[in-house]
Design a protein around this motif. Structure first.
Motif, mmCIF file in Angstrom:
data_model
loop_
_atom_site.group_PDB
_atom_site.id
_atom_site.type_symbol
_atom_site.label_atom_id
_atom_site.label_comp_id
_atom_site.label_asym_id
_atom_site.label_seq_id
_atom_site.Cartn_x
_atom_site.Cartn_y
_atom_site.Cartn_z
ATOM 1 N N VAL A 209 0.857 -1.188 0.000
ATOM 2 C CA VAL A 209 0.000 0.000 0.000
ATOM 3 C C VAL A 209 0.894 1.241 0.000
ATOM 4 O O VAL A 209 1.913 1.268 0.696
ATOM 5 C CB VAL A 209 -0.928 0.025 1.241
ATOM 6 N N GLU A 255 -5.292 -5.629 3.478
ATOM 7 C CA GLU A 255 -5.511 -4.413 2.701
ATOM 8 C C GLU A 255 -7.011 -4.237 2.515
ATOM 9 O O GLU A 255 -7.757 -5.221 2.473
ATOM 10 C CB GLU A 255 -4.822 -4.527 1.342
ATOM 11 N N GLY A 258 -7.182 -0.323 -1.078
ATOM 12 C CA GLY A 258 -6.081 0.635 -1.164
ATOM 13 C C GLY A 258 -5.626 1.202 0.161
ATOM 14 O O GLY A 258 -4.677 1.998 0.202
#
Length: 358
Positions: A209, A255, A258
């Motif tokens: 990320v 995650e 994003g």
């Protein structure tokens, strides 16, 4: 009567439809016409396809000693993938944006990066550091990371761990090897990272990320991050509630569309945290899910991946999906017969993209 062919839909609408197909179907339809044949190699379409696909999370897991994988999709159900095209016995080390990084079982130090959807792969060149320098304690890297940049069509593989020079005792240094797909070369640097440990799940769940790779440390002290572009290690704090907890919770790094996310499991609840501001390390609770319906499974359940709508979890023999909107649980896959390793041991987040490996 006008015999001129009239398109039923504008080209852009057709592209939007095709971009929502599974990769396997897209390649099957290449034979329809010349323009469709060129789509998988067309830069505009591949970017469009990947932009759509990256919003959908899938789960892949090894289900036998062979090269077969299951791929669990909350909408399309369960399909099979194979890594047989690698012509090697491998295990998946990490996944990122449709690519898998696999290590060879019979040949220590051999790594592949592959796209199981397109069956493309690249065998990475061996690092020149071996065998002069060895990872400690067993010759294998402690951390394996894969950073795939969909915008630039490139990837990096990171191998990191404590090392010792040949014939000498461990010196406490933290060695990092970074492979660059554009140069097809490894680069190396050594850092002074204080001694740290990782669980099997925290090694599996390397999260890419904001241009950084992230691993959750054992003991819930912090998250270790690596800046792929600048070769810098640093630490990120976990939410205060987790760091100051009573130790009875299990925590996993995932995650979420994003964003960096932490899933906290207790006996009765699953709490999902999201880092809403990366620079200031600001965390916020975005969901609290009751586990009462699956109470008997809670001790052996592990979150693998998530979206704003779904959470995928694996047990010893099952894959479950929780719908965050309807608040319903669903069993997506159940392993029949005996298998030595639990599903969660080999389960990874996955996205079906057409990101090239070469």
């Amino acid at each position: 009567m006008d015999n001129q062919k009239v398109a039923l839909f504008p080209d852009e609408v057709i592209l939007q439809i095709l971009a929502r197909l599974p990769v396997k179907s897209l390649f099957r339809f290449k034979s329809v016409c010349k323009s469709w044949y060129r789509l998988p190699s067309d830069k505009y379409f591949t970017n469009l396809f990947n932009q759509v696909s990256v919003k959908e999370q899938l789960l892949v897991a090894e289900v036998s000693d062979s090269s077969s994988l299951i791929c669990v999709d909350s909408l399309r159900g369960v399909t099979e993938l194979s890594l047989g095209f690698l012509r090697d016995r491998v295990r998946i080390r990490v996944s990122c944006n449709g690519l898998l990084c696999c290590s060879s079982i019979p040949q220590k130090g051999v790594y592949y990066v592959c796209n199981p959807s397109t069956r493309e792969f690249r065998k990475l060149p061996r690092s020149r550091e071996r065998p002069v320098t060895r990872f400690y304690p067993d010759g294998e890297a402690t951390l394996v990371g894969l950073a795939c940049d969909l915008n630039r069509n490139k990837f990096n593989v990171v191998l990191a761990g404590y090392h010792r020079s040949f014939g000498q005792r461990p010196d406490g240094s933290f060695i990092c090897l970074v492979f660059d797909s554009e140069t097809n070369k490894w680069r190396k640097f050594v850092s002074a990272v204080e001694e740290c440990s990782f669980t099997h799940m925290s090694k599996n769940q390397a999260v890419f990320v904001n241009g950084m790779l992230h691993w959750l440390m054992s003991g819930l002290c912090y998250i270790l991050t690596f800046d792929v572009e600048h070769d810098v290690w640093r630490k990120i704090s976990l939410p205060d509630e987790i760091r100051c907890g009573n130790g009875g919770n299990r925590v996993y790094l995932l995650e979420s569309d994003g964003f960096l996310s932490v899933v906290q499991l207790s006996d009765g609840w699953m709490k999902i945290w999201k880092m809403i501001e990366y620079e200031t390390e600001t965390w916020s609770v975005v969901d609290s899910i009751s586990l009462r319906c699956i109470k008997g499974l809670v001790p052996g359940i592990f979150p693998i991946c998530q979206t704003d709508e779904y959470v995928f979890l694996a047990t010893h023999k099952q894959v479950l999906v929780y719908n965050r909107r309807s608040k319903l649980w669903k069993e997506m896959f159940s392993l029949k017969g005996s298998y030595s390793l639990p599903l969660w041991f080999s389960a990874h987040a996955f996205r079906s993209t057409i990101l090239p490996c070469n």
